[in-house]
Design an enzyme around this catalytic site. Structure first.
Site, PDB file in Angstrom:
ATOM      1  N   GLU A 103       0.870  -1.299   0.050  1.00  0.00           N
ATOM      2  CA  GLU A 103       0.077  -0.091  -0.033  1.00  0.00           C
ATOM      3  C   GLU A 103       0.963   1.245   0.193  1.00  0.00           C
ATOM      4  OE1 GLU A 103      -3.410  -0.261   2.835  1.00  0.00           O
ATOM      5  OE2 GLU A 103      -3.431   1.780   3.103  1.00  0.00           O
ATOM      6  N   ASP A 105       0.203   5.359   0.630  1.00  0.00           N
ATOM      7  CA  ASP A 105      -0.836   6.239   1.253  1.00  0.00           C
ATOM      8  C   ASP A 105      -0.517   7.529   1.029  1.00  0.00           C
ATOM      9  OD1 ASP A 105      -2.314   4.107   2.058  1.00  0.00           O
ATOM     10  OD2 ASP A 105      -1.516   4.074   4.023  1.00  0.00           O
ATOM     11  N   GLU A 107      -2.937  10.595   3.202  1.00  0.00           N
ATOM     12  CA  GLU A 107      -3.760  10.691   4.199  1.00  0.00           C
ATOM     13  C   GLU A 107      -3.849  12.070   4.550  1.00  0.00           C
ATOM     14  OE1 GLU A 107      -4.580   6.459   6.159  1.00  0.00           O
ATOM     15  OE2 GLU A 107      -2.677   7.382   6.656  1.00  0.00           O
TER      16      GLU A 107
END
Length: 284
Positions: A103, A105, A107
């Site tokens: 993953e 990310d 955010e």
């Protein structure tokens, strides 16, 4: 103002936008993406050229790409929720499936009205994350759309904000450091994370400000599609993002990256001796 002017000068020095990475705002959402949860909390605007994710105390929402990818330059233009967004996370990321997933990310950690957002990035390999970095942005991400990009090839992963590199993760698998290699789906979500997102979870979501709204544009994809679990073809230099000029940052972008680290970074797991008395291998 001086810092912003410095960044502007660096942009002039850099050779334009990322080659091949220009964003086509005329591609409609349905061509490459679909809603994956919270159907009744997703609004299509401007004939599908813009999508709004909403969240209230009944549900958040999210969308994802219709296929998975093994390399590429992935991008969306995003405007995050305004006003009191404490506890609310707007996320844009690549992820594989399964317990031992990879993953990458972005955010956006909401905050109380008048306090700045923090942008957190993270990298997961085989289900192991805990590689957080956070920066404060040099603009208000609630006021307008900005471009957020992830370059992923077999040599490096680079997170960009408006073409400025804010994070670099090199392929150091030769010394035993994990590197994302599984086919990944593009996803974007709006969700309640008040257990940790703001002040370490001390500041909770104020539902009187709901519905919270995050808007997205730019639904074209520059990526190597993967139809099976085999993504070896995605390392081919027939894809522009795999060519040698993208194996490392050029000098101008390296200076931009160092400036962001020095001026805007508020947390780096590599420097957290309480969590990591011995620095992780990739940090050495």
């Amino acid at each position: 103002m001086g810092s912003l002017f410095f960044i502007f000068l660096l942009l002039l020095v850099a050779d334009g936008i990322l080659v091949g990475g220009s964003m086509n705002t005329e591609i409609s959402f349905d061509q490459n993406y679909e809603v994956i949860w919270g159907d009744n909390h997703v609004v299509s605007l401007n004939q599908g050229k813009e999508i709004q994710l909403t969240m209230d105390n009944s549900s958040g929402s999210g969308f994802g790409s219709k296929t998975t990818y093994g390399s590429g330059l992935f991008h969306l233009r995003i405007k995050v929720p305004d006003r009191n967004s404490a506890g609310v996370v707007t996320a844009y990321y690549l992820t594989s499936q399964g317990r031992k997933h990879d993953e990458l990310d972005f955010e956006f950690l909401g905050n109380r009205e008048g306090k700045p957002y923090r942008l957190q990035t993270n990298v997961f390999v085989d289900g192991q994350g805990n590689k957080e970095q956070r920066i404060r942005l040099w603009f208000d991400p609630t006021a307008d759309f900005h471009s957020y990009r992830i370059l992923w090839n077999q040599h490096q992963i680079v997170f960009y904000v408006d073409n400025i590199p804010i994070r670099l993760y090199k392929n150091n698998s030769n010394i035993g450091v994990g590197y994302p290699s599984k086919p990944m789906q593009i996803q974007a979500t709006l969700w309640d994370a008040d257990s940790w997102a703001t002040d370490g979870g001390k500041t909770k979501t104020d539902w009187s400000y709901a519905p919270f709204k995050a808007n997205f544009q730019g639904f074209d994809v520059d990526g190597c599609q993967v139809a099976t679990s085999n993504s070896q073809h995605c390392s081919s230099d027939k894809y522009w993002w795999n060519k040698q000029k993208f194996w490392q940052l050029d000098p101008a972008r390296q200076r931009q990256y160092e400036h962001v680290k020095h001026k805007y970074m508020t947390y780096d797991y590599c420097a957290d001796r309480k969590r990591y008395p011995e620095p992780p291998l990739e940090c050495l």
